[in-house]
Scaffold this active site. Structure first.
Site, PDB file in Angstrom:
ATOM      1  N   ASN A   1     -15.388 -12.796 -21.990  1.00 23.34           N
ATOM      2  CA  ASN A   1     -14.934 -13.797 -21.431  1.00 23.34           C
ATOM      3  C   ASN A   1     -13.606 -13.812 -21.876  1.00 23.34           C
ATOM      4  O   ASN A   1     -13.063 -14.099 -23.129  1.00 23.34           O
ATOM      5  CB  ASN A   1     -15.414 -15.305 -22.623  1.00 23.34           C
ATOM      6  CG  ASN A   1     -17.368 -15.197 -21.739  1.00 23.34           C
ATOM      7  OD1 ASN A   1     -17.453 -14.211 -21.453  1.00 23.34           O
ATOM      8  ND2 ASN A   1     -17.681 -16.139 -21.908  1.00 23.34           N
TER       9      ASN A   1
ATOM     10  N   GLY B   1     -11.788 -14.440 -26.232  1.00 21.66           N
ATOM     11  CA  GLY B   1     -11.407 -12.717 -26.079  1.00 21.66           C
ATOM     12  C   GLY B   1      -9.585 -13.074 -25.864  1.00 21.66           C
ATOM     13  O   GLY B   1      -9.491 -11.600 -25.769  1.00 21.66           O
TER      14      GLY B   1
ATOM     15  N   ASP C   1     -20.359 -20.658 -16.828  1.00 19.22           N
ATOM     16  CA  ASP C   1     -19.267 -20.221 -17.924  1.00 19.22           C
ATOM     17  C   ASP C   1     -20.095 -21.576 -18.779  1.00 19.22           C
ATOM     18  O   ASP C   1     -20.060 -22.285 -18.541  1.00 19.22           O
ATOM     19  CB  ASP C   1     -18.556 -19.700 -18.211  1.00 19.22           C
ATOM     20  CG  ASP C   1     -17.929 -19.465 -19.827  1.00 19.22           C
ATOM     21  OD1 ASP C   1     -18.904 -19.257 -20.850  1.00 19.22           O
ATOM     22  OD2 ASP C   1     -16.164 -19.393 -19.545  1.00 19.22           O
TER      23      ASP C   1
ATOM     24  N   ASP D   1     -24.631 -23.341 -23.654  1.00 21.71           N
ATOM     25  CA  ASP D   1     -23.603 -23.493 -24.657  1.00 21.71           C
ATOM     26  C   ASP D   1     -24.706 -25.069 -25.912  1.00 21.71           C
ATOM     27  O   ASP D   1     -23.910 -25.761 -25.672  1.00 21.71           O
ATOM     28  CB  ASP D   1     -22.830 -24.015 -24.659  1.00 21.71           C
ATOM     29  CG  ASP D   1     -21.483 -23.764 -26.098  1.00 21.71           C
ATOM     30  OD1 ASP D   1     -22.473 -23.284 -26.761  1.00 21.71           O
ATOM     31  OD2 ASP D   1     -20.979 -23.536 -25.531  1.00 21.71           O
TER      32      ASP D   1
END
Ligand code: 13P
Length: 394
Positions: free
Chosen positions: A231, A211, A82, A104
């Site tokens: 997530n 989330g 992640d 990311d």
């Protein structure tokens, strides 16, 4: 076969209109609780390891436990990096066993985000690993108060999203439509029209970060409009911390294991609630029937050397193990010397690839080409080389 291809898993969720949780884990308690919830709910699950948390735990150690948990499971599992920050961290994660990675670069310019992401996608796809990219900026920090890290939320633009996916070839796109990472006061207002347009234009599984803290109604609308992965971290961390606080309040002389007593149950209850709300509960069987198993390949070479002197061979094997283990998609390089002196072949390499795609990308990788041509092949003319796909039974 519980470790499955994450692309197959999320395509199933996307076409069947439910979302799989990407639950960030930061300790064995999280890992055990998430897996217990997935088993109880018969749900596919993504075990997610966020690079921002690597300062709190040893990534390599955590990966060993995570992979074992996935292999022991009866429900389909994927292991995901992640918020990977660089090409190097994506390679490290894949070589450590992640079968999905996020890159990311959402805080950089559009063009820079495209070029960083594309480089990771080319490498990861050559290893069979799907990639999640992010466009737009989701502010906040997981596990903290969102107001403390307001940042500049940048909403994902529909046109940019189209061009980004075309140019980067990402498999899943994380979108910014109003969520934030971390603990919020109240619920955010989400731009569902924007999400619908992105989904209509892209037709690939979409991902929501931040989330925690949305209403059941909001989750439902997200899923109706293409969100196939959610997530989730802060609510799990808060459930664990609340439990520890209440243990300490009840008795401030507790030892460590008594302080953390019950946190697995607290995390598990929250994960199970999410799985039911997001519709992934009960989908394990369908996913197992439709998804490809994640199977490593063993590249085996047995050989004899023309040169005399084991020291030279040992030096060659040591250099090879060092160089080859850094090639994307290579999990392990093992060298061996036959136990019996009259063995038909005296030496071996056992190289584990994460996926069969690596057979080609490894062969063509410049570090492999130069090692093989300069150090190995000149001394090892007598050799046999075979690639084996790990049998499902093992
Ligand atoms: P929350 O911590 O807000 O649930 O967000 C988690 C997340 O987006 C991880 O990438």
């Amino acid at each position: 076969m519980p470790l499955v291809n994450m692309r197959d898993m999320l395509n199933h969720a996307y076409s069947s209109r439910y979302a799989v949780g990407g639950f960030d884990l930061v300790s064995l308690d999280f890992l055990e609780a998430i897996m217990a919830a997935a088993e109880a709910a018969c749900s596919p699950v993504i075990l997610s390891l966020a690079e921002s948390h690597f300062e709190h735990y040893d990534f390599g150690l955590a990966m060993s436990a995570t992979e074992l948990a996935a292999k022991r499971a009866s429900v389909p599992v994927a292991i995901h990096l992640d918020h990977g920050t660089s090409y190097e961290s994506a390679v490290r994660a894949i070589n450590a066993g992640c079968n999905g990675v996020m890159v990311d670069a959402s805080h950089t310019s559009f063009d820079e985000n495209i070029s960083t992401t594309r480089k990771v996608v080319d490498m990861a796809h050559a290893c069979g690993v799907p990639v999640e990219g992010e466009l737009g900026y989701v502010a906040g920090v997981e596990g903290e108060d969102a107001e403390k890290h307001p940042g500049d939320v940048v909403y994902t633009s529909v046109n940019e999203a189209k061009s980004y996916v075309e140019k980067t070839h990402v498999d899943f796109l994380a979108v910014s439509i109003g969520t934030v990472h971390g603990r919020m006061q109240g619920q955010p207002s989400l731009d569902f029209d924007r999400l619908k347009q992105i989904n209509d234009n892209l037709g690939i599984p979409l991902v929501i970060h931040g989330g925690t803290g949305l209403s059941d109604e909001q989750y439902k609308k997200l899923i109706d409009n293409g969100i196939a992965k959610i997530n989730y971290y802060t609510a799990l961390a808060d459930a664990a911390a609340d439990k520890m606080r209440s243990n300490i309040q009840a008795n401030d002389h507790l030892g460590y294991t008594s302080i953390v007593h019950g946190i697995q149950e607290a995390i598990r209850a929250e994960v199970e609630r999410c799985m039911v709300t997001w519709g992934s509960a009960g989908q394990a069987g369908e996913v197992l029937a439709n998804a490809t198993e994640w199977q490593p390949v063993y590249h085996v070479i047995i050989y004899n050397v023309s040169q005399k002197g084991n020291a030279t061979v040992e030096e060659m094997m040591r250099k090879g193990a060092d160089v080859l283990s850094k090639i994307p998609g290579v999990r392990r390089v093992i060298t061996g010397d036959a136990i019996t002196e009259n063995a038909k072949y005296q030496f071996c390499w056992l190289i584990e690839f994460v996926h069969k795609n690596v057979i080609d990308s490894y062969r063509e990788h410049p570090d492999h080409v130069s090692f093989a041509n300069e150090l190995f092949r000149p001394v090892a003319g007598d050799r046999i080389s075979i690639d084996y796909l790990q049998s499902p039974a093992s």
